[in-house]
Write a protein that holds these residues in place. Sequence first.
Motif, PDB file in Angstrom:
ATOM      1  N   TYR A  18       0.864  -1.186   0.000  1.00  0.00           N
ATOM      2  CA  TYR A  18       0.000   0.000   0.000  1.00  0.00           C
ATOM      3  C   TYR A  18       0.899   1.234   0.000  1.00  0.00           C
ATOM      4  CZ  TYR A  18      -3.904  -3.046   1.435  1.00  0.00           C
ATOM      5  OH  TYR A  18      -4.873  -4.025   1.502  1.00  0.00           O
ATOM      6  N   GLU A  19       0.790   2.039  -1.050  1.00  0.00           N
ATOM      7  CA  GLU A  19       1.608   3.247  -1.137  1.00  0.00           C
ATOM      8  C   GLU A  19       0.793   4.487  -0.766  1.00  0.00           C
ATOM      9  OE1 GLU A  19       5.140   3.472  -3.961  1.00  0.00           O
ATOM     10  OE2 GLU A  19       3.546   2.718  -5.254  1.00  0.00           O
ATOM     11  N   LEU A  74      -6.378   1.612   2.611  1.00  0.00           N
ATOM     12  CA  LEU A  74      -6.340   1.649   4.073  1.00  0.00           C
ATOM     13  C   LEU A  74      -5.756   2.986   4.517  1.00  0.00           C
ATOM     14  CD1 LEU A  74      -3.189   1.252   5.194  1.00  0.00           C
ATOM     15  CD2 LEU A  74      -3.609  -1.108   4.540  1.00  0.00           C
ATOM     16  N   GLU A  75      -6.022   3.338   5.767  1.00  0.00           N
ATOM     17  CA  GLU A  75      -5.503   4.581   6.342  1.00  0.00           C
ATOM     18  C   GLU A  75      -4.650   4.232   7.555  1.00  0.00           C
ATOM     19  OE1 GLU A  75      -7.170   8.680   8.432  1.00  0.00           O
ATOM     20  OE2 GLU A  75      -8.325   7.752   6.806  1.00  0.00           O
ATOM     21  N   ALA A  76      -3.432   4.759   7.577  1.00  0.00           N
ATOM     22  CA  ALA A  76      -2.505   4.499   8.669  1.00  0.00           C
ATOM     23  C   ALA A  76      -1.922   5.809   9.165  1.00  0.00           C
ATOM     24  CB  ALA A  76      -1.388   3.564   8.206  1.00  0.00           C
ATOM     25  N   CYS A  81      -3.446   5.215   2.062  1.00  0.00           N
ATOM     26  CA  CYS A  81      -2.561   4.401   1.218  1.00  0.00           C
ATOM     27  C   CYS A  81      -3.417   3.503   0.325  1.00  0.00           C
ATOM     28  CB  CYS A  81      -1.636   3.546   2.073  1.00  0.00           C
ATOM     29  SG  CYS A  81      -0.519   4.482   3.143  1.00  0.00           S
ATOM     30  N   VAL A  82      -2.962   3.305  -0.894  1.00  0.00           N
ATOM     31  CA  VAL A  82      -3.714   2.482  -1.833  1.00  0.00           C
ATOM     32  C   VAL A  82      -2.823   1.403  -2.433  1.00  0.00           C
ATOM     33  CG1 VAL A  82      -5.356   4.302  -2.403  1.00  0.00           C
ATOM     34  CG2 VAL A  82      -3.287   4.033  -3.775  1.00  0.00           C
ATOM     35  N   ARG A 216       7.478   5.031   2.704  1.00  0.00           N
ATOM     36  CA  ARG A 216       6.418   5.123   3.716  1.00  0.00           C
ATOM     37  C   ARG A 216       5.242   4.208   3.404  1.00  0.00           C
ATOM     38  NH1 ARG A 216       4.494  10.881   5.453  1.00  0.00           N
ATOM     39  NH2 ARG A 216       3.526   9.536   7.055  1.00  0.00           N
ATOM     40  N   SER A 217       5.471   3.242   2.528  1.00  0.00           N
ATOM     41  CA  SER A 217       4.428   2.270   2.202  1.00  0.00           C
ATOM     42  C   SER A 217       4.226   1.286   3.349  1.00  0.00           C
ATOM     43  CB  SER A 217       4.811   1.498   0.931  1.00  0.00           C
ATOM     44  OG  SER A 217       4.987   2.360  -0.173  1.00  0.00           O
TER      45      SER A 217
END
Length: 280
Positions: A18-19, A74-76, A81-82, A216-217
């Motif tokens: 997820y980037e 997702l959100e972190a 991030c996708v 930052r993935s």
Amino acid sequence: MPKVSSVIVPYATYLRVYEPLAAFPEPERTHWARYARRPDRPSYQDELRRSLADLLPTPPIPVPVHESSDAFVLEADGVVCVCPWRTRLRGWQALDELAEELPAPVLDAVLPPLVRHQAAQDYERWLARNPDARPWIRTATWQVPLNWFVLVGDEERRFDKGSGEIPPLLRYRTPMVQARRRVARGLRALKEAVDEGPLIDGLVDVGRWLEEFHPRSLVELDYGGLVHVLPAGELEDDHSAADVAEGIDALRHGDGVAAGAAYGRLVERWRAVRDRRSAN
């Protein structure tokens, strides 16, 4: 969103990256930002159902005609991030691997030679225009490759038993920098202990793949559809990432007995999974 098929397709496991949105150039960044706000985003099973539906026509469609515009999101820590599906690219790559997995008569029955030849030509032309293309998702069937477990730690493990219509879930998520650090440490330990082998080759390959992405993935190892064929007790007791970490740590300290014990647990666990594949 209407479902292509009600069939649940099991047996596939996934390694996803997820980037963050900042990693994508425009106009793709804007597309994913809008996509992330959609309430009707599809699931991994929806992706599999679409692929299955393409195999039903005569002749079958081994690779989608158009690239998918879908992604997992997702959100972190407040960062969206996708993980783009890139189903067409992954379909082409999977075709290259089928010849090694299926006997020729079976492969010809599932996907006639003419269909495969046309898909291969399409891929060559596309690749000439997109030489740096790479997928955000790696897939394996009836297994989790052992080199994937090097990337994650047991403390990052999430297991949910599921209930009713909600299936079990077993996955790991880790920051990219941590995954790369574990790859480097694992390679050092393995190369000092053995000259070569499939685990080293696989770890080198996955390490090179990870270098293609934003630092930052997030990296996700997901048991995916494999949870549908493994008993809940086996899933709950599966700590393969811990066994891999223990084995690598033992090699670093020159403890071949402990390394062998950890490897033995892994072999026994995943042999049982492969036995189910043969029975099926």
